[in-house]
Design a protein around this motif. Structure first.
Motif, short mmCIF file in Angstrom:
data_model
loop_
_atom_site.label_atom_id
_atom_site.label_comp_id
_atom_site.label_asym_id
_atom_site.label_seq_id
_atom_site.Cartn_x
_atom_site.Cartn_y
_atom_site.Cartn_z
N LEU A 32 1.61 9.26 -0.40
CA LEU A 32 2.46 8.32 -1.16
C LEU A 32 2.45 6.94 -0.53
CD1 LEU A 32 5.51 10.58 -2.02
CD2 LEU A 32 3.76 9.71 -3.58
N LEU A 33 2.45 6.88 0.79
CA LEU A 33 2.40 5.60 1.48
C LEU A 33 1.08 4.88 1.19
CD1 LEU A 33 4.28 4.03 3.37
CD2 LEU A 33 3.06 5.05 5.28
N HIS A 89 -1.69 -15.18 -3.46
CA HIS A 89 -1.46 -15.03 -2.03
C HIS A 89 -2.76 -14.69 -1.30
CE1 HIS A 89 2.83 -15.31 -2.51
NE2 HIS A 89 2.79 -14.36 -3.44
N HIS A 90 -3.61 -13.86 -1.91
CA HIS A 90 -4.88 -13.50 -1.30
C HIS A 90 -5.82 -14.71 -1.25
CE1 HIS A 90 -3.68 -9.40 -1.09
NE2 HIS A 90 -3.68 -9.22 -2.41
N ILE A 144 -1.87 0.48 -1.66
CA ILE A 144 -2.91 0.07 -2.60
C ILE A 144 -2.28 -0.63 -3.81
CG2 ILE A 144 -4.73 0.91 -4.15
CD1 ILE A 144 -5.47 0.94 -1.18
N GLY A 145 -1.21 -0.08 -4.31
CA GLY A 145 -0.52 -0.70 -5.45
C GLY A 145 0.04 -2.07 -5.09
N TRP A 146 0.55 -2.20 -3.87
CA TRP A 146 1.10 -3.48 -3.42
C TRP A 146 0.00 -4.55 -3.34
CZ3 TRP A 146 5.87 -5.27 -2.89
CH2 TRP A 146 6.06 -6.44 -2.16
N THR A 147 -1.20 -4.14 -2.95
CA THR A 147 -2.31 -5.08 -2.84
C THR A 147 -2.74 -5.59 -4.21
OG1 THR A 147 -3.08 -3.94 -0.88
CG2 THR A 147 -4.66 -5.35 -1.97
N PHE A 148 -2.74 -4.74 -5.20
CA PHE A 148 -3.24 -5.10 -6.52
C PHE A 148 -2.14 -5.42 -7.52
CE2 PHE A 148 -6.78 -2.55 -4.82
CZ PHE A 148 -7.76 -3.51 -4.90
N ARG A 149 -0.94 -5.73 -7.04
CA ARG A 149 0.16 -6.05 -7.95
C ARG A 149 -0.08 -7.40 -8.63
NH1 ARG A 149 1.60 -8.03 -3.15
NH2 ARG A 149 2.90 -9.86 -3.09
#
Length: 52
Positions: free
Chosen positions: A20-21, A37-38, A26-31
């Motif tokens: 889950l972590l 920001h990237h 991964i979800g936080w990166t592609f939100r």
């Protein structure tokens, strides 16, 4: 709690927690909105700064 029961708990629920972590990171990166920001982080070494 014995070693065997703790090991069984860590093998089952620890794996679920780490999975889950991983999905959360991964979800936080592609939100939505993260690309700005990237891009800023990727271009920070090219920003001109005065070293006065």
């Amino acid at each position: 709690m014995t070693y065997d029961s703790f090991r069984h708990f860590a093998d089952s629920w620890g794996l679920v927690f780490m999975g889950l972590l991983f999905v959360t990171f991964i979800g936080w990166t592609f939100r939505k909105g993260a690309s700005t920001h990237h891009s800023d982080a990727a271009a920070i070494i090219f920003k001109d700064e005065d070293h006065g």
